[in-house]
Enzyme design. Structure first.
Site, PDB file in Angstrom:
ATOM      1  N   ARG A  58      74.409   6.374  34.769  1.00  0.00           N
ATOM      2  CA  ARG A  58      74.643   7.375  35.641  1.00  0.00           C
ATOM      3  C   ARG A  58      73.240   8.317  36.041  1.00  0.00           C
ATOM      4  NH1 ARG A  58      78.442   5.027  35.426  1.00  0.00           N
ATOM      5  NH2 ARG A  58      77.621   4.365  37.433  1.00  0.00           N
ATOM      6  N   GLN A  88      82.011  20.366  40.240  1.00  0.00           N
ATOM      7  CA  GLN A  88      82.370  19.608  39.195  1.00  0.00           C
ATOM      8  C   GLN A  88      81.493  18.347  39.048  1.00  0.00           C
ATOM      9  OE1 GLN A  88      86.867  18.679  40.079  1.00  0.00           O
ATOM     10  NE2 GLN A  88      85.896  19.417  41.933  1.00  0.00           N
ATOM     11  N   ASN A  89      80.326  18.317  39.697  1.00  0.00           N
ATOM     12  CA  ASN A  89      79.291  17.190  39.494  1.00  0.00           C
ATOM     13  C   ASN A  89      78.284  17.475  38.458  1.00  0.00           C
ATOM     14  OD1 ASN A  89      80.748  16.281  41.620  1.00  0.00           O
ATOM     15  ND2 ASN A  89      79.162  16.789  43.393  1.00  0.00           N
ATOM     16  N   ASP A  91      75.482  15.745  38.713  1.00  0.00           N
ATOM     17  CA  ASP A  91      73.854  15.744  39.318  1.00  0.00           C
ATOM     18  C   ASP A  91      73.629  16.743  39.541  1.00  0.00           C
ATOM     19  OD1 ASP A  91      74.629  16.442  42.248  1.00  0.00           O
ATOM     20  OD2 ASP A  91      75.712  14.579  42.262  1.00  0.00           O
ATOM     21  N   HIS A 106      81.491  20.599  34.607  1.00  0.00           N
ATOM     22  CA  HIS A 106      81.752  19.295  33.768  1.00  0.00           C
ATOM     23  C   HIS A 106      80.345  18.822  32.941  1.00  0.00           C
ATOM     24  CE1 HIS A 106      85.770  18.700  36.500  1.00  0.00           C
ATOM     25  NE2 HIS A 106      85.883  19.657  35.399  1.00  0.00           N
ATOM     26  N   GLY A 171      84.746  17.837  49.331  1.00  0.00           N
ATOM     27  CA  GLY A 171      84.678  16.445  48.580  1.00  0.00           C
ATOM     28  C   GLY A 171      85.193  16.594  47.158  1.00  0.00           C
ATOM     29  N   THR A 172      86.370  16.948  46.851  1.00  0.00           N
ATOM     30  CA  THR A 172      87.067  16.827  45.703  1.00  0.00           C
ATOM     31  C   THR A 172      88.469  16.583  45.863  1.00  0.00           C
ATOM     32  OG1 THR A 172      87.775  18.036  43.602  1.00  0.00           O
ATOM     33  CG2 THR A 172      87.261  19.439  45.589  1.00  0.00           C
TER      34      THR A 172
END
Ligand code: APR
Length: 230
Positions: A58, A88-89, A91, A106, A171-172
């Site tokens: 990842r 929540q990403n 990145d 997260h 986008g979730t």
């Protein structure tokens, strides 16, 4: 005049057009991997090498990815709004696009922490290996919130969402709690927007504008709609 507080909850869908897989779309990460084998405390106890391999990959994928027009559009909104991103990403594409207030619910892929002390956090750009230990002797693990683990930043996120004057979701799938529950803390009367390629199910949300588009196009449409608020 004080800028209006615009709070954005984002998920994997905002980074999809940067080439990072979502979790639950067809061909998503959870189709190729069993969550229980790579993203739970039990997995870490049973097969730490597999867990490290999963997150090391990842980390490489994220390092190779670039922010897309959706991340950049949200960052540019800071000129007009007091923008708070709750993501929540794991990145760092919001940060690389220039967003200054990003709360990672997260965890973060470019951080690792001691297995025995969650306060001992360190940056990591390369791979985490078995035998890499923190100052307290604990094995380093990814600084990621796994399934079945508490979400330490949720209270902070609720505080931010409660004070929103405009609320946006991008986008979730809104299936993972407590993150998905944040939509219920946005004040009822404020304008709300949801941007997603396939709008997820939500119980009725007052004053909601639905933008069923990929994130890059959707954020562009949102910026147009917000012009009247400038
Ligand atoms: N543009 C906008 N939305 C998109 C795009 C796109 N290009 N591609 C996919 N989507 C949408 C999907 O329609 C879906 O609603 O993004 C959402 C992705 O949902 P998930 O894969 O479930 O990701 P997310 O909601 O972020 O997952 C939440 O689950 O696995 C855990 O901890 C992990 O943070 C993650 C959490």
């Amino acid at each position: 005049m004080a800028k209006k507080k615009l709070v954005v909850l984002t998920g994997a869908g905002i980074s999809a057009e940067s080439g990072l897989k979502t979790f639950r779309d067809s061909d998503g990460l959870w189709e190729g991997y069993d969550v229980n084998e790579v993203a739970t405390p039990r997995a870490w106890r049973k097969n730490p090498q597999l867990v490290l391999d999963f997150y090391n990959l990842r980390r490489k994928n994220v390092a190779d990815a670039r922010p897309n027009a959706a991340h950049i559009g949200l960052a540019e909104l800071e000129k007009k709004f007091d923008v708070h991103i709750v993501t929540q990403n794991i990145d760092d594409l919001h940060e690389r696009a220039g967003s200054s207030k990003v709360l990672h619910l997260h965890g973060e892929i470019f951080k690792m922490r001691s297995d025995s002390n969650e306060e001992l956090v360190q940056e990591i750009r390369g791979d985490i290996m078995l035998g890499d230990v923190a100052a307290d002797g604990g094995q380093f693990r990814p600084h990621i919130v796994w399934f079945e683990e508490p979400v330490p930043k949720i209270e902070q996120a609720i505080h931010v969402v409660r004070r929103a004057e405009i609320f946006v979701v991008v986008g979730t799938s809104l299936v993972v709690y407590p993150a998905a529950g944040l939509v219920n803390y946005a004040p009822a009367e404020i304008p709300k927007f949801i941007i997603d390629k396939h709008i997820p199910y939500t119980s009725s949300i007052y004053n909601l504008t639905v933008i069923e588009k990929p994130a890059t196009e959707g954020v562009k449409a949102l910026i147009e709609m917000l012009r009247s608020e400038f």
